[in-house]
Motif scaffolding. Structure first.
Motif, PDB file in Angstrom:
ATOM      1  N   UNK A  14       0.844  -1.194   0.000  1.00  0.00           N
ATOM      2  CA  UNK A  14       0.000   0.000   0.000  1.00  0.00           C
ATOM      3  C   UNK A  14       0.878   1.243   0.000  1.00  0.00           C
ATOM      4  N   UNK A  15       0.771   2.047  -1.050  1.00  0.00           N
ATOM      5  CA  UNK A  15       1.561   3.265  -1.167  1.00  0.00           C
ATOM      6  C   UNK A  15       0.925   4.387  -0.361  1.00  0.00           C
ATOM      7  N   UNK A  16       1.741   5.064   0.423  1.00  0.00           N
ATOM      8  CA  UNK A  16       1.286   6.195   1.217  1.00  0.00           C
ATOM      9  C   UNK A  16       2.341   7.293   1.132  1.00  0.00           C
ATOM     10  N   UNK A  17       2.149   8.358   1.873  1.00  0.00           N
ATOM     11  CA  UNK A  17       3.120   9.437   1.871  1.00  0.00           C
ATOM     12  C   UNK A  17       2.717  10.529   2.849  1.00  0.00           C
ATOM     13  N   UNK A  18       3.714  11.291   3.267  1.00  0.00           N
ATOM     14  CA  UNK A  18       3.485  12.391   4.201  1.00  0.00           C
ATOM     15  C   UNK A  18       2.853  13.558   3.447  1.00  0.00           C
ATOM     16  N   UNK A  19       1.565  13.747   3.645  1.00  0.00           N
ATOM     17  CA  UNK A  19       0.840  14.744   2.863  1.00  0.00           C
ATOM     18  C   UNK A  19       1.356  16.151   3.030  1.00  0.00           C
ATOM     19  N   UNK A  20       1.837  16.495   4.223  1.00  0.00           N
ATOM     20  CA  UNK A  20       2.257  17.882   4.430  1.00  0.00           C
ATOM     21  C   UNK A  20       3.589  18.192   3.765  1.00  0.00           C
ATOM     22  N   UNK A  21       4.238  17.182   3.176  1.00  0.00           N
ATOM     23  CA  UNK A  21       5.417  17.474   2.354  1.00  0.00           C
ATOM     24  C   UNK A  21       5.000  18.017   0.988  1.00  0.00           C
ATOM     25  N   UNK A  22       3.716  17.903   0.677  1.00  0.00           N
ATOM     26  CA  UNK A  22       3.189  18.387  -0.598  1.00  0.00           C
ATOM     27  C   UNK A  22       2.675  19.812  -0.464  1.00  0.00           C
ATOM     28  N   UNK A  23       1.847  20.033   0.571  1.00  0.00           N
ATOM     29  CA  UNK A  23       1.207  21.336   0.760  1.00  0.00           C
ATOM     30  C   UNK A  23       0.567  21.354   2.144  1.00  0.00           C
ATOM     31  N   UNK A  24       0.337  22.547   2.682  1.00  0.00           N
ATOM     32  CA  UNK A  24      -0.369  22.654   3.963  1.00  0.00           C
ATOM     33  C   UNK A  24      -1.838  22.269   3.844  1.00  0.00           C
ATOM     34  N   UNK A  25      -2.418  22.485   2.665  1.00  0.00           N
ATOM     35  CA  UNK A  25      -3.843  22.250   2.443  1.00  0.00           C
ATOM     36  C   UNK A  25      -4.089  20.762   2.193  1.00  0.00           C
ATOM     37  N   UNK A  26      -4.862  20.092   3.059  1.00  0.00           N
ATOM     38  CA  UNK A  26      -5.082  18.659   2.854  1.00  0.00           C
ATOM     39  C   UNK A  26      -5.801  18.323   1.555  1.00  0.00           C
ATOM     40  N   UNK A  28      -5.097  19.680  -1.345  1.00  0.00           N
ATOM     41  CA  UNK A  28      -3.997  19.581  -2.302  1.00  0.00           C
ATOM     42  C   UNK A  28      -3.204  18.303  -2.030  1.00  0.00           C
ATOM     43  N   UNK A  29      -2.952  18.017  -0.762  1.00  0.00           N
ATOM     44  CA  UNK A  29      -2.258  16.779  -0.397  1.00  0.00           C
ATOM     45  C   UNK A  29      -2.964  15.572  -1.008  1.00  0.00           C
ATOM     46  N   UNK A  30      -4.280  15.530  -0.795  1.00  0.00           N
ATOM     47  CA  UNK A  30      -5.065  14.379  -1.262  1.00  0.00           C
ATOM     48  C   UNK A  30      -5.064  14.276  -2.779  1.00  0.00           C
ATOM     49  N   UNK A  31      -5.171  15.406  -3.444  1.00  0.00           N
ATOM     50  CA  UNK A  31      -5.213  15.396  -4.906  1.00  0.00           C
ATOM     51  C   UNK A  31      -3.913  14.858  -5.489  1.00  0.00           C
ATOM     52  N   UNK A  32      -2.791  15.274  -4.922  1.00  0.00           N
ATOM     53  CA  UNK A  32      -1.492  14.813  -5.430  1.00  0.00           C
ATOM     54  C   UNK A  32      -1.304  13.327  -5.133  1.00  0.00           C
ATOM     55  N   UNK A  33      -1.657  12.905  -3.939  1.00  0.00           N
ATOM     56  CA  UNK A  33      -1.507  11.484  -3.606  1.00  0.00           C
ATOM     57  C   UNK A  33      -2.350  10.611  -4.527  1.00  0.00           C
ATOM     58  N   UNK A  34      -3.557  11.036  -4.816  1.00  0.00           N
ATOM     59  CA  UNK A  34      -4.403  10.267  -5.724  1.00  0.00           C
ATOM     60  C   UNK A  34      -3.819  10.256  -7.140  1.00  0.00           C
ATOM     61  N   UNK A  35      -3.277  11.397  -7.563  1.00  0.00           N
ATOM     62  CA  UNK A  35      -2.675  11.473  -8.892  1.00  0.00           C
ATOM     63  C   UNK A  35      -1.484  10.530  -9.024  1.00  0.00           C
ATOM     64  N   UNK A  36      -0.811  10.271  -7.914  1.00  0.00           N
ATOM     65  CA  UNK A  36       0.334   9.360  -7.915  1.00  0.00           C
ATOM     66  C   UNK A  36      -0.084   7.897  -7.778  1.00  0.00           C
TER      67      UNK A  36
END
Length: 285
Positions: A14-26, A28-36
């Motif tokens: 299961x791929x995961x990641x530290x969302x706040x390394x992407x952006x403060x706004x969750x 944006x975090x969620x959108x990038x994680x889903x795109x990956x």
């Protein structure tokens, strides 16, 4: 194809990641994680506020954002244990209560913790105090359904494999296991796989993905440093590991309570790790 190869091809992490390394706004975090292509996210902070300081209202709002994006939470990346060991035992036990509440609201099975700063002292001087505090944290988590995972990191007691093993075996609780961070081992002069894997593997339940260089300690994408990431992934594969792989790139900035990469560099880190997984015959998503 060999039996080993067949098993490897069947493995999916299961791929995961530290969302706040992407952006403060969750969002944006969620959108990038889903795109990956990730199915999970690791939560350290949202809207610029650390996870243990979010209000009930903010936790509920964050839960809604992640549910809307179809993301589950792999772990609460708490700062528990990133304080001086001389603070009272109750200090971090109380903060862990807030991390456990966040895990309950967000449905996270793991909470990341650390094993205390001790500046100006020798490790053997603080060992007893560290074990006492780690045992107290484990007792607090027992029966909650959440497992604490200790992250090896520089400047804390559990920085090198022998002291990490000392913590987890001395505490001896089913609520305390290990997260594996190869870059952090490199930054304290340890060859992660060569010098630590065999000793620590029985207790490792969570993989944090970043790499580093011995030359200057700088963090680089997975597979491009001295963290023996491919060898570790292959060994985890062969051992039947089927847990999380959580991206923590630290490619733009690193600081005491975390790091930052931004969307572009986070994508670079994800693609680098995808190459490692492909070479090992492991799928992740």
């Amino acid at each position: 194809m060999s039996i080993q190869g067949s098993q490897a091809a069947a493995l999916r992490w299961d791929l995961s990641g530290f969302g706040d390394e992407i952006d403060d706004d969750p969002r944006v975090q969620a959108a990038v994680m889903r795109a990956l292509g990730a199915s999970h996210i690791e939560v350290r902070s949202a809207w610029g506020t650390n996870i243990v300081d979010l209000s009930e209202e903010q936790l509920a709002q964050l839960k809604g954002v992640l549910d809307e994006a179809g993301l589950n939470v792999s772990a609460i990346a708490s700062p528990i244990g990133k304080v001086d060991v001389e603070l009272p035992v109750e200090h971090e036990v109380e903060r862990l209560g807030r991390a456990l509440r966040a895990a309950e609201v967000l449905g996270a099975p793991y909470i990341r913790i650390f094993s205390f700063y001790y500046e100006g002292k020798a490790p053997e001087q603080v060992r007893e105090a560290v074990i006492e505090r780690m045992a107290a944290l484990a007792r607090r988590a027992e029966g909650t359904g959440v497992t604490l995972v200790h992250e090896n990191e520089k400047d804390i007691f559990g920085d090198i494999p022998s002291r990490v093993a000392d913590i987890v075996t001395s505490v001896g609780s089913p609520a305390l296991k290990l997260a594996w961070d190869p870059a952090n081992f490199v930054q304290v002069g340890v060859k992660p796989f060569t010098e630590g894997y065999e000793l620590l593997r029985p207790h490792v339940v969570y993989l944090q993905v970043k790499d580093a260089l011995f030359a200057d300690g700088s963090v680089v994408p997975a597979g491009e440093g001295d963290g023996e990431v491919l060898r570790t992934v292959e060994a985890l594969r062969d051992s039947g590991y089927t847990g999380f792989a959580s991206l923590e790139p630290h490619l733009a900035e690193a600081f005491s309570l975390g790091g930052f990469s931004g969307p572009y560099a986070f994508g670079v880190a994800a693609r680098a790790f995808a190459k490692v997984l492909e070479a090992a015959g492991v799928e992740a998503g």
